[in-house]
Design a protein around this motif. Structure first.
Motif, PDB file in Angstrom:
ATOM      1  N   GLY A  49       0.797  -1.222   0.000  1.00  0.00           N
ATOM      2  CA  GLY A  49       0.000   0.000   0.000  1.00  0.00           C
ATOM      3  C   GLY A  49       0.828   1.270   0.000  1.00  0.00           C
ATOM      4  N   VAL A  50       2.099   1.181  -0.435  1.00  0.00           N
ATOM      5  CA  VAL A  50       2.930   2.382  -0.508  1.00  0.00           C
ATOM      6  C   VAL A  50       2.825   2.961  -1.916  1.00  0.00           C
ATOM      7  CG1 VAL A  50       5.229   3.320  -0.150  1.00  0.00           C
ATOM      8  CG2 VAL A  50       4.506   1.284   1.099  1.00  0.00           C
ATOM      9  N   THR A  51       2.462   4.240  -1.999  1.00  0.00           N
ATOM     10  CA  THR A  51       2.360   4.873  -3.308  1.00  0.00           C
ATOM     11  C   THR A  51       3.290   6.078  -3.358  1.00  0.00           C
ATOM     12  OG1 THR A  51       0.647   6.416  -2.638  1.00  0.00           O
ATOM     13  CG2 THR A  51      -0.080   4.262  -3.439  1.00  0.00           C
ATOM     14  N   SER A  52       3.422   6.650  -4.545  1.00  0.00           N
ATOM     15  CA  SER A  52       4.302   7.818  -4.657  1.00  0.00           C
ATOM     16  C   SER A  52       3.769   8.968  -3.812  1.00  0.00           C
ATOM     17  CB  SER A  52       4.426   8.240  -6.121  1.00  0.00           C
ATOM     18  OG  SER A  52       3.152   8.483  -6.664  1.00  0.00           O
ATOM     19  N   ALA A  53       2.456   8.989  -3.587  1.00  0.00           N
ATOM     20  CA  ALA A  53       1.873  10.085  -2.813  1.00  0.00           C
ATOM     21  C   ALA A  53       2.143   9.919  -1.318  1.00  0.00           C
ATOM     22  CB  ALA A  53       0.371  10.158  -3.074  1.00  0.00           C
ATOM     23  N   ASN A  54       2.078   8.670  -0.807  1.00  0.00           N
ATOM     24  CA  ASN A  54       2.182   8.521   0.642  1.00  0.00           C
ATOM     25  C   ASN A  54       3.527   7.988   1.115  1.00  0.00           C
ATOM     26  OD1 ASN A  54       2.231   5.765   0.235  1.00  0.00           O
ATOM     27  ND2 ASN A  54       0.148   5.390   0.957  1.00  0.00           N
ATOM     28  N   VAL A  55       4.507   7.871   0.194  1.00  0.00           N
ATOM     29  CA  VAL A  55       5.747   7.216   0.584  1.00  0.00           C
ATOM     30  C   VAL A  55       6.527   8.022   1.637  1.00  0.00           C
ATOM     31  CG1 VAL A  55       7.062   8.178  -1.350  1.00  0.00           C
ATOM     32  CG2 VAL A  55       7.821   6.071  -0.287  1.00  0.00           C
ATOM     33  N   ASP A  56       6.469   9.352   1.561  1.00  0.00           N
ATOM     34  CA  ASP A  56       7.180  10.164   2.559  1.00  0.00           C
ATOM     35  C   ASP A  56       6.588   9.934   3.939  1.00  0.00           C
ATOM     36  OD1 ASP A  56       9.183  11.582   1.124  1.00  0.00           O
ATOM     37  OD2 ASP A  56       7.558  12.650   0.097  1.00  0.00           O
ATOM     38  N   ASP A  57       5.262   9.941   3.950  1.00  0.00           N
ATOM     39  CA  ASP A  57       4.544   9.723   5.206  1.00  0.00           C
ATOM     40  C   ASP A  57       4.858   8.330   5.755  1.00  0.00           C
ATOM     41  OD1 ASP A  57       2.621  10.229   7.227  1.00  0.00           O
ATOM     42  OD2 ASP A  57       1.216   8.928   6.119  1.00  0.00           O
TER      43      ASP A  57
END
Lengths: 442, 346
Positions: B258-266
């Motif tokens: 469930g890691v995406t480019s949008a939430n990877v930093d988080d």
């Protein structure tokens, strides 16, 4: 007894069929029943074709849309030119960075400026201008197009090219205005026309050297960002490949042709073998060979990029064809010409350069231009080995997701473009022929 | 077309034997790539969904994203990349003689290619298969009803051979009408020159979507061949092979986690999941074996995205996608019944 007609036969009117359109038509198109039927049927077929092409290509065509689906929505049976228009930059410049396109345009303008003196009246030393176009312009253009770091050699050649370009331009302006050449003008400007020839030459060389140094220092500050050859494409790439091919084919062809007619067996056999080898295989084979085999023959670490490989292959291939054209031209010159030249004491090169070649080249113009046109069209084969020349780009449109399946319109556009270029070339060759055929007015 | 095949294998073999001798002792691919400063990634002439040029002259597509992912893993910058387009006759040669570092194009992973051409195929990033398109009003609902039909097919690929096999095995007496270019194949089909067209289902879905009236046509349910499309590297450099293989696995694994480019930093900052922490380099030292930075997988996901995102963008319903449904196909994650499966990253 004699019958003598004393009064003049009165002049008759020209027949109707020669003067009026209706007369001409009734003679040529409707001369007999069968001709009339043929005319009507043909006109009808032409009408149908033109109408369909018009409706598809213009009347029902879509010029502005975001994708092909939108085109279909606006007009399902019309051409979708919107895709071609959106891709226009790709078709002309390939993948060249969009903010650097001015470099290609500038290169084209410089070539034009360089060549203009060749067409102007009263300009002297046109041969020299032609030679510098072939040998100096490529360095300047090459740096403009490829960019990157320039070595010392490149810097010297660029400076020479710029000096030459400026000189050319001044020379032709002066030539058109006054009819004299640039050196004559400079000498007069300095008031040294009475000085001995040797010191005049010294002055001219001085001016040349100073301007070279000035330009060299000036160009050191320039830096054009490097653009990898993989980004070259479209009509630009087609013209680069065929331009280099054309520029090298004639000198290469002349050398090979002279080699083949040489009296020295080694040179003759080598030239003949080379020509026959390349002429007896298709260009596509030569291209495949070049791209797969060249890398294997290179010493380790030396990697020729694919563009260079292709250009080498195209040059070799066309030099061989040109050699045979040139040889045919040489063959056409009667032996007496060479013998005449010998009797006035000319050696081999003098005979060839002053007597034989100028006559032979004139005869060869139609064939030479024919092979140039062929070369231009042949370069589209490079799209098969993965370069994005104009054909490669046109075919890519039908793969781009928004324009998926759009393949007719790009190819038609390409056909029109090629027709214009090739037609202009053959028109120019006709013009050259007329201009040069001073001794053989037909 | 046999001639082409012979030429292809001949040149590939020559290149390998000659090239193999000279480069055997040379430095590793990773060193060469790092020294050069960019990755040379090989794709083919534009092919919808996989690698395409847009009107600005940039490459995009699912296979292009694989190239970007490897560049991101090595350099931390997905654009340190030179994409080369090589024709299908030359594709294996160009890889074998070192012109490109990585073959990321629709090459079907077959045993003969894997074992005889000096290549290593990696995790497929797309499972394709050959199918048929027919007109809806023809009433045909199964490929077995194509008895005596005229089928349009592009020449020079396994597609043509598969069709012949299928026809023979099922006694269908299909006559093949071959074309060089799929555009002409489709044009002929649309003008009624064939009863059906055949090709890889993915590309057919894309082409069908571009027909004037897509709803007039259907793709038949049968899939008559297996086409696992996989990237490939030169045989014999396992270190390089690992880097490319795990770059692809990282994208698949990221989707599963469930890691995406949008939430990877988080995720990197806050996630408690030890699998995510290990993948993103917060914990453990998975990067050591690859000789890459700790951030290698983070860079891939941040800059390129996970597998699902890329599928959606280029194969699915994204703006540049060609609209191939993923649910229930082999390209779904293994957790959803597909074949996309990454070995555990630990």
């Amino acid at each position: 007894m004699a019958i003598v007609k004393t009064e003049k036969t009165p002049a008759r009117e020209a027949p109707l069929s020669e003067t009026t359109i209706i007369g001409w038509m009734s003679k040529n198109l409707f001369g007999s029943v069968f001709n009339s039927i043929l005319t009507v049927v043909t006109l009808y077929i032409i009408y149908l074709t033109v109408r369909d092409v018009w409706v598809w290509g213009v009347a029902d065509a879509v010029w502005v849309a975001d994708n092909r689906r939108e085109c279909f929505k606006i007009s399902i049976d019309g051409a979708c030119w919107a895709g071609v228009i959106t891709w226009m930059d790709n078709i002309f410049y390939g993948r060249y960075p969009r903010e650097e396109l001015w470099r290609i345009n500038l290169g084209a303008i410089l070539l034009f400026v360089w060549m203009v003196p060749l067409w102007l009246p009263r300009v002297k030393a046109k041969v020299l201008i032609g030679v510098t176009t072939v040998f100096l312009y490529p360095f300047l253009a090459g740096y403009l197009f490829a960019g990157g770091d320039k070595g010392i050699f490149m810097q010297v050649m660029i400076s020479a090219a710029i000096v030459c370009l400026i000189g050319n331009t001044l020379h032709s302006i002066i030539g058109v205005l006054t009819g004299s050449s640039l050196p004559e003008f400079l000498i007069r400007l300095l008031g040294r026309q009475d000085a001995p020839e040797k010191s005049q030459h010294k002055i001219l060389f001085g001016i040349l050297a100073v301007s070279l140094v000035v330009v060299y220092l000036w160009q050191m500050g320039w830096h054009a960002e490097g653009v990898s050859w993989t980004k070259w494409g479209g009509l630009f790439l087609t013209l680069v490949i065929s331009g280099i091919g054309i520029a090298s084919a004639l000198p290469g062809g002349i050398i090979l042709a002279l080699g083949r007619r040489s009296r020295l067996p080694v040179i003759r056999v080598l030239s003949t073998a080379f020509i026959e080898l390349f002429r007896s295989v298709p260009l596509i084979t030569v291209l495949f060979m070049a791209t797969t085999m060249f890398p294997l023959f290179m010493p380790e670490g030396v990697v020729l990029n694919k563009l260079v490989q292709v250009i080498i292959a195209v040059c070799l291939f066309n030099a061989c064809y040109m050699a045979e054209t040139v040889r045919a031209g040489l063959q056409a010159i009667p032996k007496g010409q060479a013998e005449g030249a010998h009797t006035i004491g000319l050696g081999y090169w003098g005979t060839m350069g002053l007597i034989i070649m100028p006559q032979a080249l004139k005869h060869m113009i139609p064939n030479i231009v024919g092979s140039f046109i062929g070369l231009l069209k042949d370069t589209t084969l490079v799209s098969i080995i993965g370069l994005f020349d104009i054909l490669g780009m046109l075919r890519s449109i039908s793969r781009d997701t928004p324009w998926l399946g759009l393949h007719k319109e790009p190819l038609i556009f390409g056909a029109i473009l090629f027709f214009l270029i090739c037609f202009a070339m053959s028109k120019y060759s006709r013009h050259l022929e007329v201009k040069l055929s001073t001794g053989h007015k037909k | 077309m046999k001639f082409k095949t012979i030429i292809t294998s001949l040149t590939a073999i020559t290149a390998m034997t000659l090239g193999g001798v000279t480069t055997a002792s040379a430095e590793s691919t990773l060193d060469i790539v790092k020294k050069r400063g960019h990755l040379r990634c090989q794709v083919g002439p534009p092919s919808p969904g996989y690698y395409n040029l847009d009107s600005k002259g940039n490459w995009y597509g699912l296979d292009v994203q694989t190239c970007h992912a490897v560049a991101a893993a090595i350099f931390g910058d997905k654009d340190k990349l030179e994409i080369q387009s090589v024709s299908s006759q030359m594709r294996f040669t160009a890889l074998a003689n070192g012109e490109s570092d990585l073959l990321s194009r629709t090459a079907t992973w077959t045993m003969s290619r894997d074992t005889q051409l000096g290549l290593d195929f990696l995790q497929p990033n797309f499972y394709d298969g050959q199918g048929f398109t027919v007109r809806k009003d023809s009433g045909i609902t199964s490929a077995l009803q194509l008895k005596g039909a005229k089928v349009c097919v592009t020449s020079g690929t396994t597609t043509e051979l598969n069709l012949a096999d299928f026809s023979r095995v099922n006694n269908l007496n299909i006559s093949a009408v071959t074309f060089e270019d799929f555009n002409v194949r489709d044009e002929t089909y649309l003008n009624g020159g064939c009863d059906s067209t055949t090709g890889d289902k993915s590309s057919m879905a894309g082409n069908l979507a571009a027909f004037p009236v897509p709803s007039d046509h259907i793709i038949l349910p049968e899939t008559i061949s297996k086409e696992p499309l996989a990237p490939a590297v030169r045989h014999g450099d396992s270190e390089w092979r690992d880097i490319v293989a795990w770059s692809i696995f990282a994208m698949i694994n990221a989707e599963e986690l469930g890691v995406t480019s949008a939430n990877v930093d988080d995720m990197r900052a806050n996630s408690d999941d030890v699998n995510i922490k290990r993948m993103l380099g917060v914990e453990g030292s998975l990067n050591k074996g690859l000789k890459l930075d700790k951030d290698w997988a983070y860079n891939i996901i941040k800059q390129v995205g996970n597998y699902g995102e890329n599928y959606e963008a280029y194969m699915g319903s994204g703006k540049l996608g060609i609209g191939i449904p993923r649910e229930g196909s082999a390209n779904a994650l293994w957790t959803k019944g597909g074949l996309m499966y990454s070995p555990p990253m630990r």
